[in-house]
Design a protein around this motif. Structure first.
Motif, PDB file in Angstrom:
ATOM      1  N   GLY A 199       0.816  -1.204   0.000  1.00  0.00           N
ATOM      2  CA  GLY A 199       0.000   0.000   0.000  1.00  0.00           C
ATOM      3  C   GLY A 199       0.853   1.259   0.000  1.00  0.00           C
ATOM      4  N   ALA A 200       1.933   1.238   0.790  1.00  0.00           N
ATOM      5  CA  ALA A 200       2.836   2.392   0.830  1.00  0.00           C
ATOM      6  C   ALA A 200       3.556   2.554  -0.496  1.00  0.00           C
ATOM      7  N   ALA A 201       4.012   1.445  -1.082  1.00  0.00           N
ATOM      8  CA  ALA A 201       4.757   1.492  -2.345  1.00  0.00           C
ATOM      9  C   ALA A 201       3.888   1.970  -3.500  1.00  0.00           C
ATOM     10  N   PHE A 202       2.595   1.674  -3.428  1.00  0.00           N
ATOM     11  CA  PHE A 202       1.678   2.085  -4.495  1.00  0.00           C
ATOM     12  C   PHE A 202       1.044   3.450  -4.213  1.00  0.00           C
ATOM     13  N   GLY A 203       1.395   4.067  -3.075  1.00  0.00           N
ATOM     14  CA  GLY A 203       0.842   5.368  -2.721  1.00  0.00           C
ATOM     15  C   GLY A 203      -0.623   5.326  -2.388  1.00  0.00           C
ATOM     16  N   LYS A 204      -1.092   4.190  -1.861  1.00  0.00           N
ATOM     17  CA  LYS A 204      -2.522   4.016  -1.607  1.00  0.00           C
ATOM     18  C   LYS A 204      -2.882   3.982  -0.119  1.00  0.00           C
ATOM     19  N   LEU A 205      -1.925   4.261   0.743  1.00  0.00           N
ATOM     20  CA  LEU A 205      -2.253   4.314   2.172  1.00  0.00           C
ATOM     21  C   LEU A 205      -2.707   5.724   2.523  1.00  0.00           C
ATOM     22  N   PRO A 206      -3.922   5.890   2.986  1.00  0.00           N
ATOM     23  CA  PRO A 206      -4.407   7.242   3.300  1.00  0.00           C
ATOM     24  C   PRO A 206      -3.816   7.801   4.592  1.00  0.00           C
ATOM     25  N   VAL A 251       8.106   2.300   8.913  1.00  0.00           N
ATOM     26  CA  VAL A 251       8.001   1.261   7.883  1.00  0.00           C
ATOM     27  C   VAL A 251       7.363   1.838   6.625  1.00  0.00           C
ATOM     28  N   VAL A 252       6.274   2.554   6.800  1.00  0.00           N
ATOM     29  CA  VAL A 252       5.559   3.131   5.657  1.00  0.00           C
ATOM     30  C   VAL A 252       6.427   4.171   4.954  1.00  0.00           C
ATOM     31  N   ARG A 253       7.099   5.017   5.727  1.00  0.00           N
ATOM     32  CA  ARG A 253       7.943   6.064   5.126  1.00  0.00           C
ATOM     33  C   ARG A 253       9.076   5.454   4.305  1.00  0.00           C
ATOM     34  N   ILE A 254       9.753   4.451   4.859  1.00  0.00           N
ATOM     35  CA  ILE A 254      10.873   3.809   4.161  1.00  0.00           C
ATOM     36  C   ILE A 254      10.395   3.137   2.877  1.00  0.00           C
ATOM     37  N   ALA A 255       9.257   2.460   2.947  1.00  0.00           N
ATOM     38  CA  ALA A 255       8.719   1.780   1.768  1.00  0.00           C
ATOM     39  C   ALA A 255       8.335   2.788   0.683  1.00  0.00           C
ATOM     40  N   ALA A 256       7.690   3.878   1.079  1.00  0.00           N
ATOM     41  CA  ALA A 256       7.282   4.887   0.104  1.00  0.00           C
ATOM     42  C   ALA A 256       8.507   5.518  -0.564  1.00  0.00           C
ATOM     43  N   GLU A 257       9.523   5.840   0.212  1.00  0.00           N
ATOM     44  CA  GLU A 257      10.739   6.425  -0.347  1.00  0.00           C
ATOM     45  C   GLU A 257      11.408   5.474  -1.329  1.00  0.00           C
ATOM     46  N   ALA A 258      11.450   4.190  -0.983  1.00  0.00           N
ATOM     47  CA  ALA A 258      12.080   3.208  -1.873  1.00  0.00           C
ATOM     48  C   ALA A 258      11.325   3.090  -3.194  1.00  0.00           C
ATOM     49  N   TRP A 334       7.179  -5.242  -4.696  1.00  0.00           N
ATOM     50  CA  TRP A 334       5.798  -4.977  -5.062  1.00  0.00           C
ATOM     51  C   TRP A 334       5.709  -4.098  -6.314  1.00  0.00           C
ATOM     52  N   VAL A 335       6.594  -3.105  -6.406  1.00  0.00           N
ATOM     53  CA  VAL A 335       6.599  -2.251  -7.591  1.00  0.00           C
ATOM     54  C   VAL A 335       6.952  -3.072  -8.825  1.00  0.00           C
TER      55      VAL A 335
END
Length: 348
Positions: A199-206, A251-258, A334-335
């Motif tokens: 969800g974080a990698a796809f930018g779908k976590l609100p 966890v969410v921040r690191i995943a989104a940045e990656a 996931w990406v």
């Protein structure tokens, strides 16, 4: 294989080889040149091991004939089967798989012809079986209280106690690996924690949940710990397997940045999370449904205290990487999977 960590080649069985941890254990065993048997259920998704040369045995933990066939002549058995659905309204399946199913496997492992060659039974337990209290660091010596445990944790405690009972009473050469939350690539079954990464990698976590922290470890490092335990673990001992405590927000921040996408900017305070969990539990009772956000599931997401994994480092020679690296690998997995699906659709 590095000469410094070269191990004697063994015949190894991984029960639950298609699962998240089981598939990584299987891959590492194959890479090290061991003779590997993989036990999987009929119809199971085996994409995580389909490219490996292993001897497959089809069956489940209730199939005595398949278990006996798979275990006979093995030096090491890795037991990687667990029902992790801590949100179930009816917890009976948790106890059937995690306790009763484990007992059935242990009975087969103790048959004389199987026990004759078996030198280690590596049991996948959970760090939730260790007693943790705020204000102190927990170790393997800390015994958990039976009071106020969620059904999931109670099933894991009972399963671990069962294994140790077989060590004591039946001479089973078992070790218990108390593994924390795992992150990394190859999460083909999309575990609950993997779903957060996706969800974080796809930018779908609100939003992210504030005040939620978990002990965490890379999936490859967890698998490595199990394999090291087969060689160096002391029978009847349990080993905590975790790299560090990390917050849900990190966890969410690191995943989104990656993944190269913005991280969620909104956060849900812990008090509101509890209110949502109460509503989820009420909905489950009224509608007879399984709600993933419930009081029990939120309790599982909150670590009472950090744990000390010095025993695994000292006795097993375990050296985990920073879990942040595994979180980045999970996000890229996931990406990459999404991009591969897009290409397949475009060319199909």
């Amino acid at each position: 294989m590095d000469d410094d960590v070269r191990r004697a080649l063994v015949t190894a069985l991984v029960i639950g080889a298609n699962g998240y941890l089981g598939s990584h254990v299987t891959r590492q065993l194959v890479a090290d040149g061991h003779d590997v048997r993989a036990m999987v259920r009929a119809g199971a998704n085996t994409v995580g091991i389909d490219d490996l040369e292993v001897a497959r045995v089809v069956g489940d933990i209730w199939d005595d004939a398949a278990l006996h066939e798979a275990m006979l002549g093995c030096d090491v058995v890795y037991y990687c089967v667990v029902d992790t659905r801590g949100w179930l309204r009816d917890p009976a399946p948790l106890f059937r798989t995690n306790v009763d199913g484990t007992r059935n496997v242990l009975e087969v492992a103790c048959r004389p012809d199987v026990a004759a060659s078996l030198r280690r039974f590596v049991f996948t337990s959970s760090y939730a079986t260790v007693g943790r209290k705020r204000g102190r660091v927990a170790t393997e010596d800390d015994v958990i209280s039976d009071r106020n445990l969620t059904p999931y944790v109670r099933s894991r405690v009972q399963a671990e106690n069962l294994v140790m009972g077989y060590v004591r009473d039946r001479g089973l050469p078992a070790v218990a690996m108390c593994v924390s939350t795992t992150y990394g690539a190859g999460d083909w079954g999309r575990t609950p924690h993997g779903a957060i990464i996706a969800g974080a990698a796809f930018g779908k976590l609100p939003f992210v949940l504030s005040g939620v922290e978990l002990e965490a470890v890379g999936i490859d490092d967890a698998a490595s710990a199990l394999i090291l335990a087969a060689e160096k673990g002391r029978v009847g001992q349990r080993y905590l397997i975790s790299e560090k405590m990390i917050s849900n927000a990190d966890v969410v921040r690191i995943a989104a940045e990656a993944a190269g996408v913005p991280a969620p900017t909104r956060s849900i305070p812990l008090a509101l999370s509890w209110a949502m969990a109460v509503l989820g539990s009420a909905k489950a009772r009224l509608r007879g449904t399984d709600e993933k956000l419930s009081i029990d599931s939120l309790r599982l997401m909150r670590a009472e205290a950090p744990v000390d994994c010095a025993k695994a480092r000292r006795e097993l020679g375990w050296e985990p990487r920073p879990v942040e690296e595994s979180i980045r690998e999970a996000a890229r997995f996931w990406v990459g999977l999404r991009e591969a699906k897009k290409r397949s659709t475009q060319t199909g």
